[in-house]
Design an enzyme around this catalytic site. Structure first.
Site, mmCIF file in Angstrom:
data_model
loop_
_atom_site.group_PDB
_atom_site.id
_atom_site.type_symbol
_atom_site.label_atom_id
_atom_site.label_comp_id
_atom_site.label_asym_id
_atom_site.label_seq_id
_atom_site.Cartn_x
_atom_site.Cartn_y
_atom_site.Cartn_z
ATOM 1 N N LYS A 101 0.588 -1.509 -0.492
ATOM 2 C CA LYS A 101 0.087 0.019 -0.163
ATOM 3 C C LYS A 101 1.088 1.392 0.162
ATOM 4 C CE LYS A 101 -3.797 3.243 0.822
ATOM 5 N NZ LYS A 101 -2.456 3.937 1.151
ATOM 6 N N CYS A 135 12.861 11.272 8.278
ATOM 7 C CA CYS A 135 12.630 11.210 9.262
ATOM 8 C C CYS A 135 14.339 11.367 10.164
ATOM 9 C CB CYS A 135 12.410 10.002 9.899
ATOM 10 S SG CYS A 135 10.416 9.233 8.787
ATOM 11 N N GLU A 148 8.663 2.071 11.148
ATOM 12 C CA GLU A 148 9.873 3.094 11.217
ATOM 13 C C GLU A 148 8.868 4.653 11.576
ATOM 14 O OE1 GLU A 148 11.742 5.655 10.390
ATOM 15 O OE2 GLU A 148 12.068 5.099 8.048
#
Length: 473
Positions: free
Chosen positions: A171, A280, A246
């Site tokens: 997805k 991130c 994560e």
């Protein structure tokens, strides 16, 4: 090219409603992709579940051969993938090309790791028994990927899953589905059997609920926000779903008095402004020790002033657009809040004349812990700098967050570097290195930044079950 769902070896979804995919640099609609939901997600899970028996029974060498072929195809289509990525995500074309190679390297790395899944023989306590540990693929894996690295975050999950003998349902982010769809097309060209790799675009809520509640899905691997990660943990509880998460970060960058100034500036620039600050692990809080505070800001400002902002498809661009207007609004909010609370804008601090989703690379000095930008992940090209005096002080500041994904330390003193890093609660640390990620190294966070590790030989373990076998002879 028509972008469709890929389920059980067939491209499908023509009759579904469509979601637009926008170019963040221009605001134009690139194309539309099918708006899949619960039905399509269930079909993909069924296909992966059916394909698992045969795929898991292949030898490691058979899987390795296919993965190696797949890696080569990704490299062969570097230009096409990079242009697609820049168009739907915005990063400069040179960065996109780098990501294509990074993505291919994950597939290549795990083509080799497929042949290194080892069991164990345990010394027995009984002469009539033999004790062994077997490693088995966990089953169907659902991979939910983010928009900021649409190629590498996908192959970082697919590579170890496929190498272990698992089947995959993907997805991708609604903002960047095209790169993922192209990667699945290349996997089909490589010759993976029907049902081994499936992709469904559309409703995150409906598709995610299937992934988290269907008992045939044995593992969910997700990269994204901590808030969503916590939701996935709750939803997966009823089936005791195995999760790799994560999640968000709030990376401190610590520059000590004994740092190499040029090395520190280069490292901070590479970390902070790569992908327009939308990573991130990019530096979100910069702490500079008092003796070099002013000098660091002066050299850093000279460097940042040279960065070019613009459409990533243009030559010589260093900083592309943010992914959408909401991202720009968040950056604006953080900058205005910092100025209101006593910070000074050294460079940037506003959108360029062309407006849109662009924001100028920005440096803010005299930051303090009361500012939003020092408490929340900005996800934009803004570098707030705070002065500190002692190592004890900066370690406390760095750890004062629920996040623990990445941190950075710049010092030429081995003793200082060692002492600081030993006290940092972060899963990834760059020591005089602003870009520490590597295919062969484990990546993941502590605290609320996630569970599990991706990359390295450790990255395949989360796709394997450990089975203990006691044999009476």
């Amino acid at each position: 090219m028509e972008y469709l769902l890929h389920i059980n070896g067939k491209w499908t979804g023509e009759a579904l409603d469509k979601n637009p995919v926008l170019n963040p640099a221009t605001g134009e609609i690139i194309t539309k992709v099918p708006k899949g939901g619960r039905i399509e997600a269930l079909q993909a899970v069924e296909a992966a579940h059916h394909a698992f028996e045969e795929w898991s029974g292949t030898t490691a060498y058979e899987r390795a051969k296919l993965l190696k072929k797949y890696s080569n195809l990704i490299i062969d289509h570097e230009q096409e993938l990079a242009e697609l990525m820049t168009t739907e995500m915005g990063k400069p074309l040179s960065e996109a090309k780098g990501e294509v190679h990074y993505a291919a390297n994950y597939i290549e790395w795990y083509s080799e790791q497929a042949k290194r899944i080892y069991g164990e023989t345990i010394p027995t306590h009984d002469k009539n028994k033999r004790l062994q540990v077997w490693k088995k693929p966990i089953g169907v894996v659902a991979a939910i990927t983010p928009w900021n690295f649409p190629a590498a975050m996908l192959t970082r999950k697919m590579g170890p899953a496929l190498a272990a003998g698992c089947t995959v349902v993907i997805k991708p982010s609604k903002e960047t589905p095209l790169t993922a769809i192209k990667l699945v097309e290349l996997a089909e060209m490589a010759g993976f059997p029907n049902g081994v790799i499936n992709i469904v675009t559309g409703s995150s809520k409906e598709i995610g609920e299937v992934f988290l509640t269907d008992p045939r899905v044995k593992k969910v691997t997700f990269t994204g926000s901590t808030e969503v990660g916590k939701t996935l943990m709750r939803q997966g509880a009823d089936t005791v779903k195995k999760l790799s998460l994560e999640l968000g970060g709030h990376a401190p960058m610590i520059i000590l008095n004994d740092a190499d100034l040029q090395k520190a500036v280069e490292g901070v620039t590479a970390s902070k402004f790569r992908n327009s600050g939308q990573t991130c692990i990019c530096g979100n809080r910069i702490y500079v020790q008092s003796a070099i505070y002013d000098q660091f800001i002066e050299v850093f400002a000279d460097t940042v002033n040279q960065l070019r902002v613009g459409n990533g498809m243009e030559t010589g661009i260093d900083v592309g657009p943010l992914i959408n207007h909401a991202g720009v609004e968040k950056v604006n909010e953080h900058v205005l809040d910092a100025v209101k609370k006593g910070a000074t804008v050294v460079v940037g601090g506003e959108q360029p004349e062309e407006k849109g989703n662009f924001y100028k690379p920005t440096i803010i000095k005299d930051a303090n812990p009361d500012m939003l930008i020092m408490r929340e992940e900005t996800f934009g090209p803004v570098a707030p700098i705070q002065k500190f005096e002692t190592i004890e002080e900066v370690v406390k500041l760095a750890n004062d967050t629920p996040f623990g994904l990445a941190a950075y330390v710049f010092t030429e003193n081995v003793s200082h570097g060692t002492r600081v890093i030993e006290k940092l609660d972060y899963g990834v640390v760059g020591w005089n290195d602003g870009t520490p990620s590597a295919v062969q190294a484990p990546f993941g966070g502590m605290k609320e930044s996630g569970l599990g590790r991706e990359g390295g030989h450790q990255g395949i373990e989360d796709f394997l079950e450990t089975q203990y076998v006691s044999i009476g002879i």
